[in-house]
Design a protein around this motif. Structure first.
Motif, short mmCIF file in Angstrom:
data_model
loop_
_atom_site.label_atom_id
_atom_site.label_comp_id
_atom_site.label_asym_id
_atom_site.label_seq_id
_atom_site.Cartn_x
_atom_site.Cartn_y
_atom_site.Cartn_z
N TYR A 112 0.87 -0.89 0.16
CA TYR A 112 -0.05 0.04 -0.50
C TYR A 112 0.37 0.83 -0.08
O TYR A 112 1.63 1.07 0.22
CB TYR A 112 -1.07 -0.10 1.18
CG TYR A 112 -1.66 -1.06 1.14
CD1 TYR A 112 -3.60 -1.02 0.28
CD2 TYR A 112 -1.81 -2.25 1.90
CE1 TYR A 112 -4.00 -2.12 0.96
CE2 TYR A 112 -2.31 -3.17 1.89
CZ TYR A 112 -3.98 -2.93 1.22
OH TYR A 112 -4.83 -3.96 1.50
N ALA A 128 0.16 4.95 0.98
CA ALA A 128 -0.36 6.68 1.09
C ALA A 128 0.71 7.80 0.53
O ALA A 128 1.49 7.61 0.68
CB ALA A 128 -0.57 6.96 2.56
N ILE A 167 -4.70 6.75 -2.00
CA ILE A 167 -4.46 5.75 -1.10
C ILE A 167 -4.09 4.36 -2.19
O ILE A 167 -4.98 4.14 -3.04
CB ILE A 167 -5.59 5.06 0.25
CG1 ILE A 167 -5.26 5.85 0.88
CG2 ILE A 167 -4.67 3.68 0.28
CD1 ILE A 167 -6.17 6.21 1.53
N LYS A 204 -3.34 0.71 -4.22
CA LYS A 204 -2.66 -1.25 -2.94
C LYS A 204 -1.65 -1.40 -4.51
O LYS A 204 -3.14 -1.85 -5.83
CB LYS A 204 -4.30 -1.11 -2.83
CG LYS A 204 -3.32 -3.12 -2.75
CD LYS A 204 -4.89 -3.84 -2.03
CE LYS A 204 -5.10 -4.57 -1.71
NZ LYS A 204 -6.17 -5.61 -1.67
N GLY A 223 -9.53 4.96 -1.14
CA GLY A 223 -9.20 6.30 -0.05
C GLY A 223 -10.60 6.60 -0.58
O GLY A 223 -10.89 7.39 -0.02
N PRO A 269 -4.17 11.60 4.05
CA PRO A 269 -3.43 10.41 4.16
C PRO A 269 -1.87 11.15 4.81
O PRO A 269 -1.40 10.89 4.10
CB PRO A 269 -3.61 9.80 3.65
CG PRO A 269 -3.61 9.55 2.24
CD PRO A 269 -4.20 11.38 2.60
N VAL A 306 -0.79 4.50 5.81
CA VAL A 306 -2.21 3.70 5.39
C VAL A 306 -1.05 2.33 5.85
O VAL A 306 -0.02 1.55 5.74
CB VAL A 306 -2.10 2.85 4.02
CG1 VAL A 306 -1.25 3.00 3.04
CG2 VAL A 306 -3.47 2.62 3.90
N GLU A 334 -2.22 -1.81 6.92
CA GLU A 334 -3.25 -3.32 6.67
C GLU A 334 -3.39 -4.24 8.13
O GLU A 334 -2.17 -4.53 8.86
CB GLU A 334 -3.10 -4.67 6.00
CG GLU A 334 -3.84 -5.12 5.41
CD GLU A 334 -3.98 -6.64 4.58
OE1 GLU A 334 -4.59 -6.29 3.81
OE2 GLU A 334 -3.12 -6.90 4.20
N LEU A 357 -8.19 -1.81 6.43
CA LEU A 357 -7.39 -0.98 6.76
C LEU A 357 -7.82 -0.11 7.23
O LEU A 357 -8.15 0.49 7.99
CB LEU A 357 -6.98 -0.47 5.35
CG LEU A 357 -7.28 -1.20 3.85
CD1 LEU A 357 -6.75 -0.14 3.03
CD2 LEU A 357 -5.56 -2.32 3.79
N THR A 410 -5.76 4.17 7.97
CA THR A 410 -5.17 5.46 7.64
C THR A 410 -4.76 6.17 8.95
O THR A 410 -5.96 6.73 9.35
CB THR A 410 -5.35 5.87 5.61
OG1 THR A 410 -4.27 6.50 6.11
CG2 THR A 410 -6.95 6.51 6.23
N CYS A 445 -9.92 4.60 9.13
CA CYS A 445 -10.33 3.04 9.05
C CYS A 445 -11.69 2.28 8.21
O CYS A 445 -11.98 2.54 7.97
CB CYS A 445 -10.45 1.86 10.24
SG CYS A 445 -11.96 1.72 11.26
#
Length: 72
Positions: A6, A8, A21, A23, A35, A44, A47, A49, A57, A59, A67
């Protein structure tokens, strides 16, 4: 899952107040933007997990914590 990461990011210096954000599940070959649900100006800075629940997630913007309930 192997290959998952991830990122941010923010672009407030360019007057873009949207949260960013991203991934990847392909070791960085392709990225999907996340996001949704984070209001503009809540930029953010980190971030993470949840270690026990994949797709959950957290952030951290400048103020507070956001979350997600599930990976979308």
């Amino acid at each position: 899952m192997r290959g998952t990461a991830y990122v941010a990011a923010n672009r407030y210096q360019l007057e873009d107040m949207a949260p960013y954000i991203w991934k990847t599940t392909t070791f960085g070959q392709s990225w999907k933007r996340h996001g949704g649900g984070i209001p503009p100006a809540e930029l953010p800075r980190v971030v993470r997990e949840h270690t026990g629940q994949k797709g959950h997630l957290f952030t951290g913007p400048r103020r507070g914590v956001w979350c997600s309930l599930a990976d979308r």
